[in-house]
Design an enzyme around this catalytic site. Structure first.
Site, PDB file in Angstrom:
ATOM      1  N   LYS A  44     -10.128   4.247   8.395  1.00  0.00           N
ATOM      2  CA  LYS A  44     -11.298   5.088   8.099  1.00  0.00           C
ATOM      3  C   LYS A  44     -12.390   4.871   9.150  1.00  0.00           C
ATOM      4  CE  LYS A  44      -9.841   7.154   4.411  1.00  0.00           C
ATOM      5  NZ  LYS A  44      -9.740   8.601   4.298  1.00  0.00           N
TER       6      LYS A  44
ATOM      7  N   TYR B 242      -6.254  -0.028   5.704  1.00  0.00           N
ATOM      8  CA  TYR B 242      -6.772   1.254   5.213  1.00  0.00           C
ATOM      9  C   TYR B 242      -8.224   1.452   5.661  1.00  0.00           C
ATOM     10  CZ  TYR B 242      -9.198   4.204   1.856  1.00  0.00           C
ATOM     11  OH  TYR B 242     -10.020   5.141   1.284  1.00  0.00           O
TER      12      TYR B 242
ATOM     13  N   SER C   6     -14.837   5.894   3.516  1.00  0.00           N
ATOM     14  CA  SER C   6     -14.767   4.988   2.378  1.00  0.00           C
ATOM     15  C   SER C   6     -15.692   3.798   2.556  1.00  0.00           C
ATOM     16  CB  SER C   6     -13.328   4.471   2.270  1.00  0.00           C
ATOM     17  OG  SER C   6     -13.255   3.410   1.357  1.00  0.00           O
TER      18      SER C   6
HETATM   19  N1  UFG Z   1      -9.152  -4.075 -11.383  1.00  0.00           N
HETATM   20  C1  UFG Z   1      -8.640  -4.856 -12.380  1.00  0.00           C
HETATM   21  N2  UFG Z   1      -7.404  -4.547 -12.852  1.00  0.00           N
HETATM   22  C2  UFG Z   1      -6.665  -3.505 -12.379  1.00  0.00           C
HETATM   23  C3  UFG Z   1      -7.207  -2.696 -11.353  1.00  0.00           C
HETATM   24  C4  UFG Z   1      -8.460  -3.017 -10.877  1.00  0.00           C
HETATM   25  O1  UFG Z   1      -9.274  -5.828 -12.830  1.00  0.00           O
HETATM   26  O2  UFG Z   1      -5.539  -3.290 -12.853  1.00  0.00           O
HETATM   27  C5  UFG Z   1     -10.487  -4.403 -10.849  1.00  0.00           C
HETATM   28  C6  UFG Z   1     -10.464  -4.775  -9.381  1.00  0.00           C
HETATM   29  O3  UFG Z   1     -10.198  -6.141  -9.208  1.00  0.00           O
HETATM   30  C7  UFG Z   1     -11.872  -4.368  -8.947  1.00  0.00           C
HETATM   31  C8  UFG Z   1     -12.196  -3.166  -9.842  1.00  0.00           C
HETATM   32  O4  UFG Z   1     -11.283  -3.239 -10.922  1.00  0.00           O
HETATM   33  O5  UFG Z   1     -12.758  -5.406  -9.260  1.00  0.00           O
HETATM   34  C9  UFG Z   1     -12.010  -1.847  -9.133  1.00  0.00           C
HETATM   35  O6  UFG Z   1     -10.726  -1.849  -8.529  1.00  0.00           O
HETATM   36  P1  UFG Z   1     -10.059  -0.556  -7.897  1.00  0.00           P
HETATM   37  O7  UFG Z   1      -8.705  -0.962  -7.432  1.00  0.00           O
HETATM   38  O8  UFG Z   1     -10.156   0.579  -8.835  1.00  0.00           O
HETATM   39  O9  UFG Z   1     -11.015  -0.201  -6.683  1.00  0.00           O
HETATM   40  P2  UFG Z   1     -11.498  -1.062  -5.434  1.00  0.00           P
HETATM   41  O10 UFG Z   1     -12.941  -1.393  -5.657  1.00  0.00           O
HETATM   42  O11 UFG Z   1     -10.589  -2.168  -5.122  1.00  0.00           O
HETATM   43  O12 UFG Z   1     -11.326   0.010  -4.260  1.00  0.00           O
HETATM   44  C10 UFG Z   1     -11.780   1.343  -4.387  1.00  0.00           C
HETATM   45  C11 UFG Z   1     -10.797   2.288  -3.719  1.00  0.00           C
HETATM   46  C12 UFG Z   1     -10.776   2.051  -2.245  1.00  0.00           C
HETATM   47  C13 UFG Z   1     -12.169   2.090  -1.686  1.00  0.00           C
HETATM   48  C14 UFG Z   1     -13.096   1.177  -2.449  1.00  0.00           C
HETATM   49  C15 UFG Z   1     -14.495   1.374  -1.967  1.00  0.00           C
HETATM   50  O13 UFG Z   1      -9.508   2.123  -4.256  1.00  0.00           O
HETATM   51  O14 UFG Z   1     -10.009   3.059  -1.620  1.00  0.00           O
HETATM   52  O15 UFG Z   1     -13.047   1.477  -3.828  1.00  0.00           O
HETATM   53  O16 UFG Z   1     -15.406   0.661  -2.730  1.00  0.00           O
HETATM   54  F1  UFG Z   1     -12.155   1.712  -0.401  1.00  0.00           F
END
Ligand code: UFG
Length: 329
Positions: free
Chosen positions: A144, A140, A116
């Site tokens: 990885k 997490y 990841s």
């Molecule tokens: N977001 C919102 N509202 C929500 C959910 C997410 O605004 O309800 C935003 C988050 O703040 C972030 C973006 O959308 O800016 C993406 O969020 P995600 O939770 O979908 O994904 P992340 O980038 O936090 O993390 C994902 C995976 C991880 C991985 C990572 C690698 O969940 O497992 O990408 O870039 F490690």
């Protein structure tokens, strides 16, 4: 090749199985169905119900004899890993060691590992290449990175070749509609947006609008799950034919903001998708996107479906088959 896919009934795993079958490999899925679903299994693949935490299950599976395996059987919720690290230690770390030990015992010489972008932590520069320092900011991400280190040792000592694939933000569904299992209790942006579009949630909360980005919301690199799946096939064939291990980033190389994603979803679904800006979510980096030049060069990876419209339209097509979470129309 004879390939064992651990976690092959899950969201990414099912797409990997489809791609492996399409490339002519013989596939066996190993899954405990904790988040994977029977409905995600393909008739062309064998299925073993087993749990990577139980070394006897893993031993029995590898005893069937495989040329390679793909390991996706892991927990993946960043927030949960900070609240319940034990769960991640036992499943992600111990489970992987069970897998590696069984692979060693039974002569499985090629492992493709689902890593990841979380191994990097907050970026020191973007786009993130493979030389970027690793500094995970969640347990997490730590699991990885630690597994990548185990892989390097097992390569050196036991001659097991590996491909560590560092996914950025996986999204989308197979465009041919053949995979329709929805993740239970999704935590990621696009499925949450889809739940709002479907009327299952009242509104989306957008975490932070004061980031130093073009519209103040976080930038991420969304990559289509079928493109990721293709990378697994290419990576397995690469390490097996060359006898060489590999660590690569897999991203679309395009940064998209949360607001851009929501606006595109409104356009494609024709739904309002109410959204409220709320405070930042702890641990979110402002902008994360990859360069995947190395994957393009080495494993000849060529993402085809990772544009925003395909990501959203292919996901919406699956959500439209449901009247409620887990309930098909
Ligand atoms: N977001 C919102 N509202 C929500 C959910 C997410 O605004 O309800 C935003 C988050 O703040 C972030 C973006 O959308 O800016 C993406 O969020 P995600 O939770 O979908 O994904 P992340 O980038 O936090 O993390 C994902 C995976 C991880 C991985 C990572 C690698 O969940 O497992 O990408 O870039 F490690």
């Amino acid at each position: 090749m004879k390939v064992l896919v651990l976690g092959g009934a899950g969201y990414i795993g099912s797409h990997v199985v489809k791609a492996m079958l399409g490339a002519g490999h013989s596939v066996t899925v190993f899954d405990n169905l904790s988040s994977g679903q029977l409905g995600n299994l393909f008739p062309g693949a064998d299925f073993i119900a087993g749990d990577i935490r139980h070394s006897s299950d893993v031993e029995a599976a590898f005893a069937r004899g495989f040329d390679g395996c793909v390991h996706l059987a892991a927990y993946k919720a960043v927030g949960e890993s900070m609240a319940q690290p034990e769960k991640y230690s036992v499943n992600n770390i111990t489970g992987t060691l069970n897998m590696l030990n069984a692979a060693g015992t039974h002569g499985c010489k090629n492992v493709v590992f689902s890593s990841s972008a979380a191994v990097f932590g907050s970026p020191q520069y973007v786009p993130i290449d493979e030389k970027h320092p690793t500094n995970p900011e969640s347990y997490y991400g730590f699991t990885k990175l630690e597994i990548e280190r185990f892989l390097a040792w097992y390569d050196q000592i036991k001659g097991i070749k590996y491909a560590a694939l560092r996914y950025f933000n996986a999204a989308g569904y197979s465009v041919d509609g053949s995979i329709t299992g929805l993740e239970r209790n999704p935590q990621n942006l696009l499925p949450i947006v889809m739940e709002v579009a479907s009327g299952w949630r009242k509104e989306l909360q957008i975490f932070g609008r004061d980031y130093n980005t073009r519209d103040g919301t976080c930038v991420r690199d969304y990559v289509h799950v079928s493109d990721l799946a293709e990378a697994h096939v290419n990576a397995l064939e690469y390490i097996a034919s060359r006898g060489e291990s590999l660590t690569v980033n897999l991203g679309s190389e395009t940064g998209v903001t949360v607001t851009e994603m929501v606006e595109a979803a409104r356009r494609i679904t024709g739904k309002d998708i109410p959204a409220a800006y709320v405070g930042r979510r702890s641990g979110d980096a402002s902008a994360l996107f990859a360069t995947s030049e190395l994957a393009r060069k080495t494993i000849r990876w060529n993402p085809k479906h990772s544009d925003v419209d395909t990501l959203i339209a292919s996901t919406w097509a699956v959500y439209q088959k449901y009247s409620a979470p887990g309930v098909k129309k």
